[in-house]
Write a protein that holds these residues in place. Structure first.
Motif, short mmCIF file in Angstrom:
data_model
loop_
_atom_site.label_atom_id
_atom_site.label_comp_id
_atom_site.label_asym_id
_atom_site.label_seq_id
_atom_site.Cartn_x
_atom_site.Cartn_y
_atom_site.Cartn_z
N LYS A 82 0.81 -1.22 0.00
CA LYS A 82 0.00 0.00 0.00
C LYS A 82 0.84 1.26 0.00
CE LYS A 82 -3.91 2.20 2.34
NZ LYS A 82 -4.93 2.08 3.41
N TYR A 83 1.94 1.26 0.78
CA TYR A 83 2.71 2.49 0.95
C TYR A 83 4.07 2.46 0.24
CZ TYR A 83 -0.75 3.21 4.61
OH TYR A 83 -1.93 3.34 5.30
N GLY A 84 4.45 1.32 -0.30
CA GLY A 84 5.72 1.23 -1.00
C GLY A 84 6.86 0.82 -0.08
N ILE A 85 7.94 0.34 -0.69
CA ILE A 85 9.08 -0.15 0.09
C ILE A 85 9.77 0.98 0.85
CG2 ILE A 85 10.74 0.17 -1.79
CD1 ILE A 85 10.62 -2.76 0.73
N GLY A 86 9.62 2.21 0.35
CA GLY A 86 10.26 3.34 1.03
C GLY A 86 9.70 3.59 2.41
N SER A 87 8.47 3.14 2.66
CA SER A 87 7.85 3.38 3.96
C SER A 87 8.51 2.59 5.07
CB SER A 87 6.36 3.02 3.89
OG SER A 87 6.19 1.64 3.61
N VAL A 88 9.23 1.54 4.70
CA VAL A 88 9.85 0.72 5.74
C VAL A 88 11.38 0.76 5.66
CG1 VAL A 88 7.89 -0.85 5.91
CG2 VAL A 88 9.70 -1.33 4.26
N ALA A 89 11.92 1.56 4.74
CA ALA A 89 13.38 1.58 4.57
C ALA A 89 14.08 2.11 5.82
CB ALA A 89 13.75 2.43 3.36
N ASN A 90 13.65 3.28 6.29
CA ASN A 90 14.27 3.85 7.49
C ASN A 90 13.99 2.99 8.72
OD1 ASN A 90 15.33 6.06 6.11
ND2 ASN A 90 13.47 7.26 6.39
N LEU A 91 12.78 2.44 8.75
CA LEU A 91 12.44 1.56 9.87
C LEU A 91 13.31 0.31 9.86
CD1 LEU A 91 10.56 1.02 12.26
CD2 LEU A 91 8.97 -0.07 10.67
N ALA A 92 13.66 -0.16 8.67
CA ALA A 92 14.51 -1.34 8.57
C ALA A 92 15.89 -1.08 9.17
CB ALA A 92 14.65 -1.76 7.11
N ILE A 93 16.38 0.14 9.01
CA ILE A 93 17.67 0.50 9.60
C ILE A 93 17.57 0.46 11.13
CG2 ILE A 93 19.39 2.33 9.83
CD1 ILE A 93 18.63 3.25 7.03
N LEU A 94 16.47 0.99 11.64
CA LEU A 94 16.25 0.96 13.09
C LEU A 94 16.19 -0.48 13.60
CD1 LEU A 94 15.45 2.16 15.86
CD2 LEU A 94 13.08 2.20 15.04
N VAL A 95 15.44 -1.31 12.90
CA VAL A 95 15.30 -2.71 13.31
C VAL A 95 16.64 -3.43 13.24
CG1 VAL A 95 14.23 -4.92 12.72
CG2 VAL A 95 12.87 -2.83 12.65
N ALA A 96 17.40 -3.18 12.18
CA ALA A 96 18.71 -3.82 12.03
C ALA A 96 19.65 -3.40 13.16
CB ALA A 96 19.32 -3.47 10.68
N THR A 97 19.61 -2.12 13.52
CA THR A 97 20.44 -1.63 14.62
C THR A 97 20.05 -2.28 15.94
OG1 THR A 97 20.67 0.51 13.50
CG2 THR A 97 21.22 0.44 15.84
N PHE A 98 18.74 -2.41 16.14
CA PHE A 98 18.26 -3.03 17.37
C PHE A 98 18.71 -4.49 17.46
CE2 PHE A 98 14.93 -5.84 19.10
CZ PHE A 98 15.07 -5.53 20.44
N TYR A 99 18.54 -5.23 16.37
CA TYR A 99 18.90 -6.65 16.41
C TYR A 99 20.41 -6.84 16.55
CZ TYR A 99 14.23 -8.41 15.49
OH TYR A 99 12.90 -8.73 15.61
N LEU A 100 21.19 -5.95 15.96
CA LEU A 100 22.64 -6.04 16.13
C LEU A 100 23.02 -5.81 17.59
CD1 LEU A 100 25.52 -6.23 15.05
CD2 LEU A 100 25.41 -3.77 14.53
N THR A 101 22.40 -4.81 18.21
CA THR A 101 22.67 -4.53 19.62
C THR A 101 22.22 -5.69 20.50
OG1 THR A 101 22.31 -2.17 19.16
CG2 THR A 101 22.35 -2.85 21.47
N ALA A 102 21.03 -6.22 20.21
CA ALA A 102 20.52 -7.35 20.98
C ALA A 102 21.43 -8.57 20.82
CB ALA A 102 19.10 -7.68 20.54
N PHE A 103 21.92 -8.78 19.60
CA PHE A 103 22.84 -9.90 19.34
C PHE A 103 24.10 -9.77 20.19
CE2 PHE A 103 26.40 -11.80 17.07
CZ PHE A 103 25.91 -13.06 16.74
N LEU A 104 24.66 -8.57 20.22
CA LEU A 104 25.87 -8.35 21.02
C LEU A 104 25.58 -8.53 22.51
CD1 LEU A 104 27.31 -5.21 19.17
CD2 LEU A 104 28.11 -7.58 19.02
N PHE A 105 24.40 -8.10 22.95
CA PHE A 105 24.05 -8.25 24.36
C PHE A 105 23.87 -9.72 24.73
CE2 PHE A 105 20.74 -8.74 27.60
CZ PHE A 105 21.32 -8.04 28.65
N VAL A 106 23.15 -10.46 23.88
CA VAL A 106 22.88 -11.87 24.18
C VAL A 106 24.16 -12.68 24.22
CG1 VAL A 106 21.81 -13.97 23.29
CG2 VAL A 106 20.51 -11.85 23.34
#
Length: 205
Positions: free
Chosen positions: A73-97
């Motif tokens: 509905k909104y295009g891939i651009g709607s989640v591009a910046n959010l994907a960066i946030l999610v990737a940063t979160f998972y990287l941090t969580a990976f390092l923590f775990v």
């Protein structure tokens, strides 16, 4: 909670846990008189856990459908910046775990990798649904099968769900920084440290 039903209806784990502890104490104090209630509750957990297991298998499909709808509905651009946030979160969580929790596991005589392999299904469910609550029943079952006492599992895991929200703490901090950058809000080092402390306090992580 204002009522017993409201705690369950609103999904407030802390209130449910508080009621459960008090109810468990009351059952223990009444002894044999409450034996039928204990037997009923033990029997009730089997179909509930089975129901959650069915929902667990369907949850990834629902998550996929929601993402597909948003992108369609909104295009891939709607989640591009959010994907960066999610990737940063998972990287941090990976390092923590594997860093912090890995050190804790090693100190207690077992490997974090063995634990991750053992609960991989629950981790995949949490990854697909972004909700750890869905994995609670099967996680408790696995801990019992691993040799942990039922009484310990029933207390420690639900309590950890309410009082040891490390993932929430990590996400709140990163998300706040993400919003600050998106709105061009300048945060000093002192502000960032204060933000971290507030996130730790509010998430009890």
């Amino acid at each position: 909670p204002s009522t017993i039903a409201s705690a369950f209806a609103e999904g407030d784990i802390l209130q449910v846990l508080f009621f459960s502890v008090l109810f468990g104490i009351a059952l223990a104090m009444t002894g044999e008189t409450s034996r039928p209630v204990v037997t009923f509750l033990q029997a009730l957990t089997a179909p509930i856990f089975k129901l959650v297991g069915i929902l667990m298998k369907a949850a990834p499909i629902g998550a996929f459908g929601a993402m597909a709808f948003t992108i369609g509905k909104y295009g891939i651009g709607s989640v591009a910046n959010l994907a960066i946030l999610v990737a940063t979160f998972y990287l941090t969580a990976f390092l923590f775990v594997f860093g912090v929790l890995g050190a804790v596991c090693r100190y207690n005589g077992f490997s974090i990798f063995s634990l991750v392999r053992y609960i991989k299904d629950e981790l995949l469910l949490v990854l697909a649904t972004s909700s750890s609550e869905a994995a609670l029943p099967s996680l408790m079952e696995k801990m019992e099968k691993a040799g942990a006492a039922r009484s310990v599992v029933s207390l420690v895991i639900p309590t950890g769900y309410s009082f040891n929200l490390d993932g929430t703490n990590i996400y709140m901090t990163i998300a706040a920084l993400f919003i600050a950058q998106a709105t061009n809000t300048d945060l000093s080092i002192a502000d960032q440290i204060l933000l971290l402390l507030i996130a730790m306090l509010s998430s009890k992580g």
